[in-house]
Design a protein around this motif. Structure first.
Motif, mmCIF file in Angstrom:
data_model
loop_
_atom_site.group_PDB
_atom_site.id
_atom_site.type_symbol
_atom_site.label_atom_id
_atom_site.label_comp_id
_atom_site.label_asym_id
_atom_site.label_seq_id
_atom_site.Cartn_x
_atom_site.Cartn_y
_atom_site.Cartn_z
ATOM 1 N N PRO B 52 -10.476 43.975 -21.470
ATOM 2 C CA PRO B 52 -11.041 43.726 -22.795
ATOM 3 C C PRO B 52 -9.951 43.619 -23.864
ATOM 4 O O PRO B 52 -8.931 44.285 -23.780
ATOM 5 C CB PRO B 52 -11.908 44.964 -23.031
ATOM 6 N N ALA B 53 -10.174 42.768 -24.843
ATOM 7 C CA ALA B 53 -9.211 42.600 -25.935
ATOM 8 C C ALA B 53 -9.475 43.651 -27.007
ATOM 9 O O ALA B 53 -10.601 44.106 -27.170
ATOM 10 C CB ALA B 53 -9.349 41.210 -26.529
ATOM 11 N N ASP B 54 -8.395 44.044 -27.722
ATOM 12 C CA ASP B 54 -8.569 44.978 -28.843
ATOM 13 C C ASP B 54 -9.316 44.291 -29.974
ATOM 14 O O ASP B 54 -10.100 44.895 -30.679
ATOM 15 C CB ASP B 54 -7.204 45.461 -29.342
ATOM 16 N N ALA B 55 -8.992 43.017 -30.168
ATOM 17 C CA ALA B 55 -9.664 42.233 -31.203
ATOM 18 C C ALA B 55 -9.561 40.772 -30.817
ATOM 19 O O ALA B 55 -8.722 40.400 -30.001
ATOM 20 C CB ALA B 55 -8.992 42.470 -32.559
ATOM 21 N N GLY B 56 -10.390 39.960 -31.400
ATOM 22 C CA GLY B 56 -10.306 38.529 -31.147
ATOM 23 C C GLY B 56 -11.486 38.000 -30.365
ATOM 24 O O GLY B 56 -12.259 38.773 -29.791
ATOM 25 N N GLU B 57 -11.594 36.684 -30.407
ATOM 26 C CA GLU B 57 -12.745 36.062 -29.772
ATOM 27 C C GLU B 57 -12.350 34.882 -28.899
ATOM 28 O O GLU B 57 -11.343 34.229 -29.145
ATOM 29 C CB GLU B 57 -13.706 35.590 -30.847
ATOM 30 N N ILE B 58 -13.134 34.672 -27.848
ATOM 31 C CA ILE B 58 -12.895 33.544 -26.954
ATOM 32 C C ILE B 58 -14.195 32.752 -26.857
ATOM 33 O O ILE B 58 -15.247 33.319 -26.532
ATOM 34 C CB ILE B 58 -12.489 34.039 -25.548
ATOM 35 N N TYR B 59 -14.101 31.468 -27.183
ATOM 36 C CA TYR B 59 -15.284 30.608 -27.095
ATOM 37 C C TYR B 59 -15.072 29.551 -26.029
ATOM 38 O O TYR B 59 -13.994 28.949 -25.939
ATOM 39 C CB TYR B 59 -15.557 29.915 -28.440
ATOM 40 N N TRP B 60 -16.097 29.356 -25.220
ATOM 41 C CA TRP B 60 -16.049 28.327 -24.190
ATOM 42 C C TRP B 60 -17.222 27.385 -24.419
ATOM 43 O O TRP B 60 -18.365 27.823 -24.465
ATOM 44 C CB TRP B 60 -16.138 28.972 -22.801
ATOM 45 N N ARG B 61 -16.945 26.119 -24.610
ATOM 46 C CA ARG B 61 -17.963 25.120 -24.928
ATOM 47 C C ARG B 61 -18.807 25.564 -26.132
ATOM 48 O O ARG B 61 -20.035 25.404 -26.135
ATOM 49 C CB ARG B 61 -18.892 24.857 -23.741
ATOM 50 N N GLY B 62 -18.151 26.201 -27.096
ATOM 51 C CA GLY B 62 -18.839 26.583 -28.324
ATOM 52 C C GLY B 62 -19.627 27.877 -28.261
ATOM 53 O O GLY B 62 -20.182 28.306 -29.260
ATOM 54 N N VAL B 63 -19.666 28.517 -27.092
ATOM 55 C CA VAL B 63 -20.403 29.770 -26.943
ATOM 56 C C VAL B 63 -19.396 30.870 -26.592
ATOM 57 O O VAL B 63 -18.397 30.598 -25.919
ATOM 58 C CB VAL B 63 -21.452 29.655 -25.808
ATOM 59 N N ALA B 64 -19.650 32.101 -27.048
ATOM 60 C CA ALA B 64 -18.772 33.211 -26.688
ATOM 61 C C ALA B 64 -18.674 33.299 -25.166
ATOM 62 O O ALA B 64 -19.682 33.216 -24.471
ATOM 63 C CB ALA B 64 -19.314 34.506 -27.265
ATOM 64 N N ALA B 65 -17.430 33.457 -24.661
ATOM 65 C CA ALA B 65 -17.204 33.372 -23.211
ATOM 66 C C ALA B 65 -18.006 34.408 -22.438
ATOM 67 O O ALA B 65 -18.420 34.169 -21.308
ATOM 68 C CB ALA B 65 -15.722 33.525 -22.924
ATOM 69 N N SER B 66 -18.238 35.577 -23.065
ATOM 70 C CA SER B 66 -18.977 36.618 -22.352
ATOM 71 C C SER B 66 -20.428 36.209 -22.130
ATOM 72 O O SER B 66 -21.088 36.705 -21.223
ATOM 73 C CB SER B 66 -18.905 37.936 -23.127
ATOM 74 N N GLU B 67 -20.935 35.290 -22.972
ATOM 75 C CA GLU B 67 -22.328 34.869 -22.825
ATOM 76 C C GLU B 67 -22.450 33.514 -22.132
ATOM 77 O O GLU B 67 -23.479 33.206 -21.547
ATOM 78 C CB GLU B 67 -22.999 34.798 -24.203
ATOM 79 N N ALA B 68 -21.392 32.703 -22.232
ATOM 80 C CA ALA B 68 -21.451 31.387 -21.586
ATOM 81 C C ALA B 68 -21.362 31.572 -20.078
ATOM 82 O O ALA B 68 -21.026 32.644 -19.580
ATOM 83 C CB ALA B 68 -20.300 30.530 -22.069
ATOM 84 N N ASP B 69 -21.665 30.517 -19.334
ATOM 85 C CA ASP B 69 -21.526 30.572 -17.884
ATOM 86 C C ASP B 69 -20.062 30.291 -17.545
ATOM 87 O O ASP B 69 -19.726 29.362 -16.831
ATOM 88 C CB ASP B 69 -22.463 29.532 -17.245
ATOM 89 N N PHE B 70 -19.204 31.160 -18.091
ATOM 90 C CA PHE B 70 -17.763 30.928 -18.117
ATOM 91 C C PHE B 70 -17.170 30.978 -16.711
ATOM 92 O O PHE B 70 -16.359 30.145 -16.330
ATOM 93 C CB PHE B 70 -17.147 31.993 -19.025
ATOM 94 N N HIS B 71 -17.613 31.959 -15.931
ATOM 95 C CA HIS B 71 -16.994 32.167 -14.620
ATOM 96 C C HIS B 71 -17.225 31.010 -13.652
ATOM 97 O O HIS B 71 -16.445 30.791 -12.740
ATOM 98 C CB HIS B 71 -17.486 33.483 -14.010
ATOM 99 N N ARG B 72 -18.327 30.281 -13.870
ATOM 100 C CA ARG B 72 -18.581 29.129 -12.998
ATOM 101 C C ARG B 72 -17.549 28.018 -13.240
ATOM 102 O O ARG B 72 -17.194 27.271 -12.340
ATOM 103 C CB ARG B 72 -20.008 28.611 -13.250
ATOM 104 N N ASP B 73 -17.061 27.945 -14.490
ATOM 105 C CA ASP B 73 -16.119 26.884 -14.861
ATOM 106 C C ASP B 73 -14.668 27.313 -14.718
ATOM 107 O O ASP B 73 -13.763 26.554 -15.028
ATOM 108 C CB ASP B 73 -16.360 26.476 -16.330
ATOM 109 N N LEU B 74 -14.454 28.543 -14.292
ATOM 110 C CA LEU B 74 -13.113 29.127 -14.372
ATOM 111 C C LEU B 74 -12.514 29.344 -12.985
ATOM 112 O O LEU B 74 -13.179 29.818 -12.073
ATOM 113 C CB LEU B 74 -13.225 30.481 -15.093
ATOM 114 N N LEU B 75 -11.243 28.973 -12.854
ATOM 115 C CA LEU B 75 -10.510 29.325 -11.641
ATOM 116 C C LEU B 75 -9.229 30.013 -12.077
ATOM 117 O O LEU B 75 -8.399 29.412 -12.769
ATOM 118 C CB LEU B 75 -10.207 28.076 -10.812
ATOM 119 N N TYR B 76 -9.077 31.274 -11.705
ATOM 120 C CA TYR B 76 -7.900 32.050 -12.086
ATOM 121 C C TYR B 76 -7.103 32.387 -10.835
ATOM 122 O O TYR B 76 -7.651 32.952 -9.885
ATOM 123 C CB TYR B 76 -8.349 33.341 -12.796
#
Lengths: 221, 199
Positions: B52-76
Protein backbone atom coordinates in the motif's frame (compact mmCIF):
# COMPACT_ATOMS: atom_id res chain seq x y z
CA UNK A 1 -13.74 -22.72 -9.18
CA UNK A 2 -11.42 -23.69 -12.03
CA UNK A 3 -8.65 -21.68 -10.42
CA UNK A 4 -9.12 -23.67 -7.19
CA UNK A 5 -8.84 -26.97 -9.05
CA UNK A 6 -5.82 -25.68 -10.97
CA UNK A 7 -4.07 -24.90 -7.67
CA UNK A 8 -4.88 -28.35 -6.32
CA UNK A 9 -3.57 -29.95 -9.50
CA UNK A 10 -0.41 -27.88 -9.39
CA UNK A 11 0.35 -28.68 -5.75
CA UNK A 12 -0.33 -32.39 -6.22
CA UNK A 13 1.96 -32.44 -9.25
CA UNK A 14 4.68 -30.68 -7.26
CA UNK A 15 4.30 -33.17 -4.41
CA UNK A 16 4.54 -36.03 -6.91
CA UNK A 17 7.87 -34.64 -8.12
CA UNK A 18 9.09 -34.38 -4.54
CA UNK A 19 7.60 -37.42 -2.85
CA UNK A 20 9.99 -37.46 0.12
CA UNK A 21 8.40 -34.36 1.70
CA UNK A 22 4.98 -35.99 1.92
CA UNK A 23 6.26 -39.43 2.85
CA UNK A 24 8.31 -38.13 5.79
CA UNK A 25 5.23 -36.71 7.53
CA UNK A 26 3.37 -39.99 6.97
CA UNK A 27 6.23 -42.07 8.33
CA UNK A 28 6.45 -39.71 11.29
CA UNK A 29 2.79 -40.44 12.05
CA UNK A 30 3.25 -44.22 11.72
CA UNK A 31 6.38 -44.29 13.86
CA UNK A 32 5.12 -42.03 16.65
CA UNK A 33 1.91 -44.06 16.95
CA UNK A 34 3.80 -47.37 16.90
CA UNK A 35 6.24 -46.29 19.63
CA UNK A 36 3.52 -46.21 22.28
CA UNK A 37 2.51 -49.91 22.28
CA UNK A 38 6.21 -50.79 22.20
CA UNK A 39 6.99 -48.53 25.14
CA UNK A 40 3.97 -49.30 27.28
CA UNK A 41 3.73 -53.04 26.80
CA UNK A 42 0.97 -55.38 25.66
CA UNK A 43 -1.87 -54.59 28.06
CA UNK A 44 -5.01 -54.39 25.91
CA UNK A 45 -7.06 -52.44 28.46
CA UNK A 46 -4.45 -49.73 28.95
CA UNK A 47 -3.71 -49.50 25.22
CA UNK A 48 -7.40 -49.22 24.43
CA UNK A 49 -7.66 -46.37 26.90
CA UNK A 50 -4.78 -44.30 25.51
CA UNK A 51 -5.40 -45.08 21.83
CA UNK A 52 -7.67 -42.11 20.94
CA UNK A 53 -5.36 -39.57 22.54
CA UNK A 54 -2.19 -41.05 21.06
CA UNK A 55 -3.57 -41.29 17.53
CA UNK A 56 -5.02 -37.81 17.65
CA UNK A 57 -1.92 -36.16 19.11
CA UNK A 58 0.22 -37.93 16.50
CA UNK A 59 -2.10 -36.73 13.72
CA UNK A 60 -1.86 -33.21 15.08
CA UNK A 61 1.94 -33.26 15.24
CA UNK A 62 2.42 -34.74 11.79
CA UNK A 63 0.09 -32.12 10.31
CA UNK A 64 2.16 -29.48 12.06
CA UNK A 65 5.31 -30.96 10.52
CA UNK A 66 4.11 -30.20 7.00
CA UNK A 67 2.80 -26.71 7.71
CA UNK A 68 5.96 -24.55 7.39
CA UNK A 69 6.31 -25.75 3.79
CA UNK A 70 2.74 -24.82 2.89
CA UNK A 71 3.55 -21.31 1.66
CA UNK A 72 7.33 -21.05 2.12
CA UNK A 73 8.37 -22.38 -1.30
CA UNK A 74 5.82 -20.23 -3.15
CA UNK A 75 6.89 -17.20 -1.13
CA UNK A 76 10.57 -17.79 -1.86
CA UNK A 77 10.31 -18.24 -5.62
CA UNK A 78 7.82 -15.41 -6.13
CA UNK A 79 4.88 -17.59 -7.16
CA UNK A 80 2.87 -16.23 -4.25
CA UNK A 81 3.27 -12.69 -5.61
CA UNK A 82 1.95 -13.89 -8.96
CA UNK A 83 -1.00 -15.51 -7.20
CA UNK A 84 -1.77 -12.26 -5.37
CA UNK A 85 -1.78 -10.40 -8.69
CA UNK A 86 -3.77 -13.04 -10.53
CA UNK A 87 -7.22 -12.14 -11.87
CA UNK A 88 -8.55 -15.13 -9.88
CA UNK A 89 -9.46 -14.26 -6.27
CA UNK A 90 -6.50 -14.99 -4.01
CA UNK A 91 -8.75 -16.60 -1.38
CA UNK A 92 -9.82 -19.19 -3.93
CA UNK A 93 -6.23 -20.05 -4.84
CA UNK A 94 -5.33 -20.28 -1.17
CA UNK A 95 -8.34 -22.52 -0.52
CA UNK A 96 -6.97 -24.75 -3.29
CA UNK A 97 -3.57 -24.87 -1.60
CA UNK A 98 -5.16 -25.80 1.73
CA UNK A 99 -7.23 -28.51 0.05
CA UNK A 100 -4.10 -29.91 -1.59
CA UNK A 101 -2.32 -29.86 1.78
CA UNK A 102 -5.16 -31.86 3.30
CA UNK A 103 -5.17 -34.37 0.43
CA UNK A 104 -1.44 -34.91 0.95
CA UNK A 105 -1.06 -34.68 4.73
CA UNK A 106 -4.56 -35.27 6.13
CA UNK A 107 -6.33 -37.85 4.03
CA UNK A 108 -3.51 -40.43 4.27
CA UNK A 109 -3.76 -40.18 8.08
CA UNK A 110 -7.48 -40.95 7.89
CA UNK A 111 -6.74 -44.03 5.78
CA UNK A 112 -3.80 -45.21 7.91
CA UNK A 113 -5.45 -44.70 11.29
CA UNK A 114 -7.62 -47.88 11.33
CA UNK A 115 -4.57 -49.95 10.50
CA UNK A 116 -2.55 -48.36 13.29
CA UNK A 117 -5.52 -48.58 15.64
CA UNK A 118 -5.22 -52.37 15.46
CA UNK A 119 -2.01 -52.10 17.47
CA UNK A 120 -4.10 -50.68 20.31
CA UNK A 121 -6.59 -53.56 20.35
CA UNK A 122 -9.44 -51.30 19.15
CA UNK A 123 -12.57 -52.99 17.83
CA UNK A 124 -14.16 -52.59 14.41
CA UNK A 125 -16.78 -50.00 15.34
CA UNK A 126 -14.29 -47.92 17.32
CA UNK A 127 -11.87 -47.97 14.40
CA UNK A 128 -14.65 -46.71 12.19
CA UNK A 129 -15.41 -43.82 14.56
CA UNK A 130 -11.69 -43.06 14.77
CA UNK A 131 -11.51 -42.70 10.99
CA UNK A 132 -14.70 -40.68 10.91
CA UNK A 133 -13.46 -38.28 13.58
CA UNK A 134 -10.17 -37.86 11.70
CA UNK A 135 -12.05 -37.33 8.44
CA UNK A 136 -13.84 -34.38 10.04
CA UNK A 137 -10.88 -33.24 12.11
CA UNK A 138 -7.87 -33.32 9.78
CA UNK A 139 -9.31 -30.72 7.32
CA UNK A 140 -9.84 -28.54 10.36
CA UNK A 141 -6.18 -29.01 11.32
CA UNK A 142 -5.10 -27.98 7.80
CA UNK A 143 -7.37 -24.92 7.79
CA UNK A 144 -6.28 -23.65 11.21
CA UNK A 145 -2.66 -24.50 10.43
CA UNK A 146 -2.75 -22.52 7.19
CA UNK A 147 -3.63 -19.37 9.14
CA UNK A 148 -0.64 -19.94 11.41
CA UNK A 149 1.65 -20.71 8.47
CA UNK A 150 0.57 -17.49 6.75
CA UNK A 151 1.09 -15.41 9.90
CA UNK A 152 4.62 -16.76 10.46
CA UNK A 153 5.65 -16.61 6.79
CA UNK A 154 9.07 -15.05 6.38
CA UNK A 155 9.65 -14.80 10.13
CA UNK A 156 13.04 -16.02 11.33
CA UNK A 157 12.64 -19.19 13.41
CA UNK A 158 9.07 -19.34 12.14
CA UNK A 159 8.81 -23.10 12.64
CA UNK A 160 8.84 -22.99 16.43
CA UNK A 161 6.66 -19.91 16.52
CA UNK A 162 4.21 -21.68 14.24
CA UNK A 163 3.97 -24.60 16.67
CA UNK A 164 3.42 -22.25 19.63
CA UNK A 165 0.77 -20.37 17.69
CA UNK A 166 -1.12 -23.28 16.21
CA UNK A 167 -1.01 -26.00 18.88
CA UNK A 168 -3.25 -24.13 21.36
CA UNK A 169 -5.75 -23.56 18.56
CA UNK A 170 -5.77 -27.30 17.90
CA UNK A 171 -7.05 -28.05 21.42
CA UNK A 172 -10.81 -27.99 20.66
CA UNK A 173 -10.30 -30.28 17.67
CA UNK A 174 -8.25 -32.65 19.80
CA UNK A 175 -10.82 -32.72 22.61
CA UNK A 176 -13.80 -33.43 20.38
CA UNK A 177 -11.94 -35.79 18.05
CA UNK A 178 -10.37 -37.94 20.75
CA UNK A 179 -13.56 -37.56 22.81
CA UNK A 180 -15.65 -39.15 20.08
CA UNK A 181 -13.42 -42.23 19.97
CA UNK A 182 -13.36 -42.49 23.79
CA UNK A 183 -17.14 -42.20 23.95
CA UNK A 184 -17.46 -44.99 21.42
CA UNK A 185 -15.16 -47.32 23.39
CA UNK A 186 -17.09 -46.50 26.56
CA UNK A 187 -20.35 -47.36 24.81
CA UNK A 188 -21.70 -43.79 24.85
CA UNK A 189 -23.16 -41.81 21.95
CA UNK A 190 -20.72 -40.12 19.58
CA UNK A 191 -23.12 -37.81 17.74
CA UNK A 192 -22.45 -34.85 20.04
CA UNK A 193 -18.69 -34.89 19.55
CA UNK A 194 -18.90 -35.45 15.82
CA UNK A 195 -21.52 -32.72 15.33
CA UNK A 196 -19.32 -30.25 17.17
CA UNK A 197 -16.35 -31.24 15.01
CA UNK A 198 -18.48 -30.79 11.89
CA UNK A 199 -19.68 -27.40 13.11
CA UNK A 200 -16.10 -26.26 13.73
CA UNK A 201 -15.17 -27.52 10.28
CA UNK A 202 -18.02 -25.62 8.61
CA UNK A 203 -16.95 -22.46 10.42
CA UNK A 204 -13.31 -22.91 9.45
CA UNK A 205 -14.10 -23.63 5.79
CA UNK A 206 -15.76 -20.24 5.59
CA UNK A 207 -13.35 -18.11 7.57
CA UNK A 208 -9.90 -19.71 7.44
CA UNK A 209 -9.20 -19.06 3.72
CA UNK A 210 -10.10 -15.37 4.17
CA UNK A 211 -8.00 -15.00 7.29
CA UNK A 212 -5.09 -16.82 5.61
CA UNK A 213 -5.36 -14.57 2.56
CA UNK A 214 -5.31 -11.45 4.71
CA UNK A 215 -2.22 -12.69 6.56
CA UNK A 216 -0.47 -13.54 3.29
CA UNK A 217 -1.14 -10.08 1.87
CA UNK A 218 0.57 -8.59 4.92
CA UNK A 219 3.51 -10.99 4.49
CA UNK A 220 3.89 -9.92 0.85
CA UNK A 221 4.11 -6.17 1.59
CA UNK B 1 -4.92 4.84 -19.69
CA UNK B 2 -2.68 4.69 -16.64
CA UNK B 3 -2.54 7.74 -14.43
CA UNK B 4 -0.53 7.97 -11.22
CA UNK B 5 -0.57 11.04 -9.01
CA UNK B 6 1.19 12.03 -5.84
CA UNK B 7 2.54 8.56 -4.98
CA UNK B 8 4.56 8.59 -1.76
CA UNK B 9 6.43 5.75 -0.14
CA UNK B 10 8.55 5.50 2.99
CA UNK B 11 10.35 2.57 4.54
CA UNK B 12 10.54 3.00 8.29
CA UNK B 13 11.70 6.55 8.97
CA UNK B 14 13.23 7.11 5.56
CA UNK B 15 11.18 8.55 2.76
CA UNK B 16 12.03 6.76 -0.50
CA UNK B 17 10.15 9.06 -2.85
CA UNK B 18 7.37 11.59 -2.60
CA UNK B 19 4.78 12.97 -4.95
CA UNK B 20 5.58 10.80 -7.97
CA UNK B 21 3.16 11.48 -10.82
CA UNK B 22 3.04 10.28 -14.39
CA UNK B 23 0.55 9.15 -16.97
CA UNK B 24 0.81 6.73 -19.85
CA UNK B 25 -1.39 6.49 -22.92
CA UNK B 26 -1.82 3.43 -25.13
CA UNK B 27 1.45 2.53 -26.85
CA UNK B 28 3.65 4.47 -24.42
CA UNK B 29 6.23 3.14 -22.01
CA UNK B 30 7.93 4.49 -18.93
CA UNK B 31 11.55 3.93 -18.00
CA UNK B 32 11.96 4.19 -14.23
CA UNK B 33 15.55 5.10 -13.43
CA UNK B 34 17.50 5.71 -10.27
CA UNK B 35 20.42 4.53 -8.18
CA UNK B 36 20.41 1.26 -6.28
CA UNK B 37 18.05 1.65 -3.36
CA UNK B 38 16.31 4.69 -4.85
CA UNK B 39 12.98 2.87 -4.63
CA UNK B 40 12.42 1.62 -8.17
CA UNK B 41 11.20 -1.81 -7.08
CA UNK B 42 9.11 -0.23 -4.31
CA UNK B 43 7.47 2.04 -6.87
CA UNK B 44 6.59 -0.90 -9.11
CA UNK B 45 5.23 -2.89 -6.17
CA UNK B 46 3.06 0.07 -5.17
CA UNK B 47 1.92 0.43 -8.75
CA UNK B 48 0.74 -3.18 -9.08
CA UNK B 49 -0.82 -3.14 -5.61
CA UNK B 50 1.47 -5.55 -3.78
CA UNK B 51 2.12 -2.97 -1.06
CA UNK B 52 0.00 0.00 0.00
CA UNK B 53 1.11 3.57 -0.72
CA UNK B 54 1.41 6.17 2.05
CA UNK B 55 -0.35 8.64 -0.21
CA UNK B 56 -1.30 9.00 -3.83
CA UNK B 57 -3.65 7.54 -6.34
CA UNK B 58 -3.50 5.14 -9.26
CA UNK B 59 -6.13 5.24 -11.98
CA UNK B 60 -6.54 2.60 -14.65
CA UNK B 61 -8.84 3.40 -17.58
CA UNK B 62 -10.19 6.31 -15.54
CA UNK B 63 -11.18 4.20 -12.53
CA UNK B 64 -9.23 3.78 -9.27
CA UNK B 65 -7.04 0.69 -9.77
CA UNK B 66 -8.32 -0.96 -6.60
CA UNK B 67 -11.84 -0.91 -8.04
CA UNK B 68 -11.07 -1.43 -11.73
CA UNK B 69 -10.53 -4.92 -13.11
CA UNK B 70 -6.86 -4.01 -12.95
CA UNK B 71 -5.35 -7.42 -12.34
CA UNK B 72 -6.87 -8.87 -15.49
CA UNK B 73 -5.01 -6.25 -17.56
CA UNK B 74 -1.77 -6.46 -15.61
CA UNK B 75 1.30 -8.62 -16.00
CA UNK B 76 4.01 -8.07 -13.40
CA UNK B 77 7.35 -9.84 -13.62
CA UNK B 78 9.52 -9.14 -10.62
CA UNK B 79 13.00 -10.04 -9.39
CA UNK B 80 11.94 -13.57 -8.54
CA UNK B 81 12.01 -16.30 -11.13
CA UNK B 82 8.40 -17.24 -10.21
CA UNK B 83 8.82 -20.62 -11.88
CA UNK B 84 8.74 -23.99 -10.17
CA UNK B 85 12.06 -25.84 -10.30
CA UNK B 86 10.44 -29.27 -10.23
CA UNK B 87 8.15 -28.63 -13.19
CA UNK B 88 9.05 -28.38 -16.86
CA UNK B 89 8.84 -25.02 -18.68
CA UNK B 90 5.72 -26.22 -20.48
CA UNK B 91 3.99 -27.24 -17.23
CA UNK B 92 5.01 -23.95 -15.63
CA UNK B 93 3.40 -21.93 -18.41
CA UNK B 94 0.22 -24.02 -18.58
CA UNK B 95 -0.29 -24.11 -14.81
CA UNK B 96 0.28 -20.40 -14.29
CA UNK B 97 -2.25 -19.71 -17.05
CA UNK B 98 -4.71 -22.07 -15.37
CA UNK B 99 -4.18 -20.29 -12.04
CA UNK B 100 -4.97 -16.99 -13.76
CA UNK B 101 -8.09 -18.55 -15.26
CA UNK B 102 -6.81 -17.95 -18.78
CA UNK B 103 -7.27 -20.67 -21.38
CA UNK B 104 -3.96 -21.71 -22.93
CA UNK B 105 -3.47 -24.70 -25.17
CA UNK B 106 -0.23 -26.58 -25.23
CA UNK B 107 0.56 -25.57 -28.80
CA UNK B 108 0.50 -21.85 -27.95
CA UNK B 109 2.66 -22.44 -24.87
CA UNK B 110 5.13 -24.45 -26.94
CA UNK B 111 5.25 -21.71 -29.60
CA UNK B 112 6.04 -19.14 -26.89
CA UNK B 113 8.89 -21.28 -25.56
CA UNK B 114 10.29 -21.77 -29.07
CA UNK B 115 10.16 -18.00 -29.67
CA UNK B 116 12.23 -17.53 -26.51
CA UNK B 117 14.83 -19.99 -27.71
CA UNK B 118 13.90 -22.89 -25.45
CA UNK B 119 13.24 -25.40 -28.21
CA UNK B 120 14.12 -28.88 -26.95
CA UNK B 121 14.11 -27.70 -23.31
CA UNK B 122 10.34 -27.74 -22.84
CA UNK B 123 10.27 -31.19 -21.23
CA UNK B 124 13.26 -30.76 -18.88
CA UNK B 125 12.72 -29.77 -15.27
CA UNK B 126 13.52 -26.07 -14.83
CA UNK B 127 15.99 -27.10 -12.11
CA UNK B 128 18.56 -28.15 -14.74
CA UNK B 129 18.30 -24.93 -16.78
CA UNK B 130 20.70 -22.02 -16.41
CA UNK B 131 19.71 -18.73 -14.74
CA UNK B 132 19.26 -17.05 -18.11
CA UNK B 133 17.12 -19.89 -19.44
CA UNK B 134 14.99 -19.77 -16.28
CA UNK B 135 14.49 -16.08 -16.92
CA UNK B 136 13.40 -16.92 -20.49
CA UNK B 137 10.78 -19.33 -19.15
CA UNK B 138 9.36 -16.49 -17.10
CA UNK B 139 9.48 -14.12 -20.08
CA UNK B 140 7.49 -16.63 -22.14
CA UNK B 141 4.54 -15.51 -20.04
CA UNK B 142 4.66 -12.21 -21.92
CA UNK B 143 3.42 -14.18 -24.94
CA UNK B 144 0.96 -16.51 -23.23
CA UNK B 145 -0.72 -14.12 -20.81
CA UNK B 146 -2.68 -11.37 -22.56
CA UNK B 147 -2.37 -8.09 -20.62
CA UNK B 148 -2.50 -4.43 -21.58
CA UNK B 149 -0.02 -3.25 -18.96
CA UNK B 150 3.38 -4.86 -18.52
CA UNK B 151 5.30 -4.01 -15.36
CA UNK B 152 8.79 -5.45 -15.67
CA UNK B 153 11.31 -5.12 -12.85
CA UNK B 154 14.89 -5.56 -14.07
CA UNK B 155 13.63 -7.89 -16.79
CA UNK B 156 16.86 -7.50 -18.76
CA UNK B 157 19.00 -9.03 -16.00
CA UNK B 158 20.76 -12.35 -16.61
CA UNK B 159 19.91 -12.28 -20.31
CA UNK B 160 22.46 -12.64 -23.11
CA UNK B 161 22.59 -10.06 -25.90
CA UNK B 162 20.33 -12.13 -28.15
CA UNK B 163 17.69 -12.36 -25.45
CA UNK B 164 17.96 -8.63 -24.68
CA UNK B 165 17.28 -7.96 -28.36
CA UNK B 166 14.37 -10.43 -28.33
CA UNK B 167 12.81 -8.89 -25.22
CA UNK B 168 13.15 -5.48 -26.87
CA UNK B 169 11.26 -6.85 -29.88
CA UNK B 170 8.53 -8.30 -27.67
CA UNK B 171 8.04 -5.02 -25.85
CA UNK B 172 8.07 -3.17 -29.17
CA UNK B 173 5.33 -5.45 -30.55
CA UNK B 174 3.33 -5.00 -27.35
CA UNK B 175 3.54 -1.20 -27.63
CA UNK B 176 2.65 -1.31 -31.32
CA UNK B 177 -0.53 -3.18 -30.40
CA UNK B 178 -1.48 -0.35 -28.06
CA UNK B 179 -0.06 -1.89 -24.88
CA UNK B 180 1.65 -0.03 -22.04
CA UNK B 181 4.86 -0.90 -20.24
CA UNK B 182 6.65 0.27 -17.11
CA UNK B 183 10.27 -0.91 -16.88
CA UNK B 184 13.26 -0.57 -14.65
CA UNK B 185 16.68 -1.29 -16.05
CA UNK B 186 20.24 -0.05 -15.76
CA UNK B 187 21.26 -0.89 -19.29
CA UNK B 188 20.52 0.94 -22.53
CA UNK B 189 17.36 -0.60 -23.94
CA UNK B 190 16.76 -1.57 -27.57
CA UNK B 191 13.45 0.30 -27.59
CA UNK B 192 11.92 3.39 -29.20
CA UNK B 193 12.12 6.49 -27.00
CA UNK B 194 9.71 6.45 -24.08
CA UNK B 195 8.92 8.55 -21.06
CA UNK B 196 11.46 8.71 -18.26
CA UNK B 197 11.07 8.94 -14.54
CA UNK B 198 14.08 9.68 -12.36
CA UNK B 199 13.79 8.67 -8.72
Amino acid sequence: MNALLATVRRDLLLALRRKSEVLTTLFFFVIVVSLFPLGIGPEPELLKKIAPGVLWVAALLSTLLGLPRLFAADHLDGTLEQMALSPSPLALLIAGKILAHWLLCGLPLVLLAPLLGLQFALEGQTLFILSLSLLLGTPLLSLIGAMGAALTLGVRGGGVLLALLVLPLYIPTLIFGAGAVEAQSAGLGVEGHLSLLAALLALAVFFAPWATTAALRIALE
Amino acid sequence: MLKVSGLTCSRGERQLFADVSFSLAAGEWLHVQGENGAGKTSLLRLLVGLSPADAGEIYWRGVAASEADFHRDLLYLGHHAAVKDDLTPLENLCLSAALDGIPLDEKAALAALVRLGLRGREALPVRVLSAGQKRRVLLARLLTRPAALWVLDEAFNALDSGAVQLLGELIGEHLAKGGLAVLTSHQPLPLPAGKRLML
